[in-house]
Design an enzyme around this catalytic site. Sequence first.
Site, PDB file in Angstrom:
ATOM      1  N   HIS A   1      83.162  42.716 100.452  1.00  0.00           N
ATOM      2  CA  HIS A   1      82.647  43.283 101.396  1.00  0.00           C
ATOM      3  C   HIS A   1      81.673  42.517 102.832  1.00  0.00           C
ATOM      4  O   HIS A   1      80.849  43.048 102.575  1.00  0.00           O
ATOM      5  CB  HIS A   1      82.469  44.283 101.472  1.00  0.00           C
ATOM      6  CG  HIS A   1      82.619  45.504 102.500  1.00  0.00           C
ATOM      7  ND1 HIS A   1      81.838  45.787 103.527  1.00  0.00           N
ATOM      8  CD2 HIS A   1      83.496  46.370 103.185  1.00  0.00           C
ATOM      9  CE1 HIS A   1      82.812  46.403 104.162  1.00  0.00           C
ATOM     10  NE2 HIS A   1      83.772  47.068 104.048  1.00  0.00           N
TER      11      HIS A   1
ATOM     12  N   HIS B   1      86.350  53.050  99.513  1.00  0.00           N
ATOM     13  CA  HIS B   1      85.738  52.320  98.933  1.00  0.00           C
ATOM     14  C   HIS B   1      85.510  52.146  97.664  1.00  0.00           C
ATOM     15  O   HIS B   1      84.504  52.426  97.191  1.00  0.00           O
ATOM     16  CB  HIS B   1      84.980  51.821  99.625  1.00  0.00           C
ATOM     17  CG  HIS B   1      85.032  50.822 100.792  1.00  0.00           C
ATOM     18  ND1 HIS B   1      86.605  50.566 101.170  1.00  0.00           N
ATOM     19  CD2 HIS B   1      84.492  50.672 101.775  1.00  0.00           C
ATOM     20  CE1 HIS B   1      86.116  49.144 102.151  1.00  0.00           C
ATOM     21  NE2 HIS B   1      85.118  49.641 102.703  1.00  0.00           N
TER      22      HIS B   1
ATOM     23  N   GLU C   1      88.095  41.881 105.038  1.00  0.00           N
ATOM     24  CA  GLU C   1      88.145  42.222 103.667  1.00  0.00           C
ATOM     25  C   GLU C   1      89.789  42.033 103.537  1.00  0.00           C
ATOM     26  O   GLU C   1      90.650  42.652 103.450  1.00  0.00           O
ATOM     27  CB  GLU C   1      88.218  44.378 103.513  1.00  0.00           C
ATOM     28  CG  GLU C   1      86.391  44.071 104.328  1.00  0.00           C
ATOM     29  CD  GLU C   1      86.420  45.723 104.287  1.00  0.00           C
ATOM     30  OE1 GLU C   1      86.940  46.882 103.614  1.00  0.00           O
ATOM     31  OE2 GLU C   1      86.057  46.161 105.631  1.00  0.00           O
TER      32      GLU C   1
END
Length: 350
Positions: free
Chosen positions: A195, A121, A313
């Site tokens: 997210h 991420h 996602e």
Amino acid sequence: MFKNHISQNNPSLNRKFFGLTPKKEEVYSYTLTNKHGMEVTVINYGATITTLKIPNSEGLKTDVVLGFDKLEDYIESFALPSAPYLGAVVGRFAGRIQNASFELNGKKIQLTQNHKTHQIHGGKNGFSQKIWAVTFEPTEENQSITLEYCSPHLEENFPGELTVKVTYTLTENNELAVQFSAKSSADTLVNLTQHSYFNLNGHQEDINHQNVVIHADTMLETTEELIPTGKFIALKNHDYDFSTPKECPAIIDNTFVLNDNKAATLYSEKSKIKMTVTTNQPAVHVYVGGNCFGQIKGKETADYHPTSGICFEAQNFPDTPNHSHFPNAILKKDELYTHQTIFKFENQLL
């Protein structure tokens, strides 16, 4: 489309002070509202969606995303044993990159490591923890907000100065449209996602008995550390075959290869709310979680646990630059990256 059963006010700008970062940076919340009474609130810390409220015929609203009441809690959540990234924009690269490294133009790029020896991420201090500039605020005529972040060259060791924009638009068809764009001063790697954790019974509930459909025939095979091997798993007769409605699993952290722009649906028999996800991305990574380990309270003093919500996602494949047969995630200098994902809501109680 929602029937207009509740008293309506004209949508209006709703900007509120949300808090100060430790560096004394101001964070504000902005609320989008459509004529049906649907509401979305965004803060400029991490371009984060904090609330998403769906009304029913009595005017009661269900907040269907996990979040926190205070800025301090969003900041502190990144120090949890597993940061949840509640509602945030993730970048420069969503998902895992093996050994936090890849090759670009014949040169090895060594990124920061924040997931054992890997990166996840975007690194130690990714886009989810940045203050974004608000370049367009919602108006009565346009329930939309645009936020921008300029990531410096070599931030988390990614090459190129990358300017990223995300626009959230709330339509009168009860859709939340998420539009990303990005340009870089040098060839770089980009894979952005939103997210949010969804729970159609409300953010304080358990996700288990809601039904999921995922429009995919294959998913990525991964190692024990959830790094893609480069192989694909056929989903027919697999436990994760969600081609027909199936109850949400208690544990899932997998990337599904989409058949087309239809990504997934989530439906709650209890609330009668249905969410449909469409995207122009090649995959959707599905993750059940939200756990705050009893250390931070969620909104309205909720105790978020391992099955509090489900993420869809929409993104490119994780570890894409290390697999030549995966879709390209290299953004060339001065080229435009675009990504659109739409979350549409229907309520059978309306």
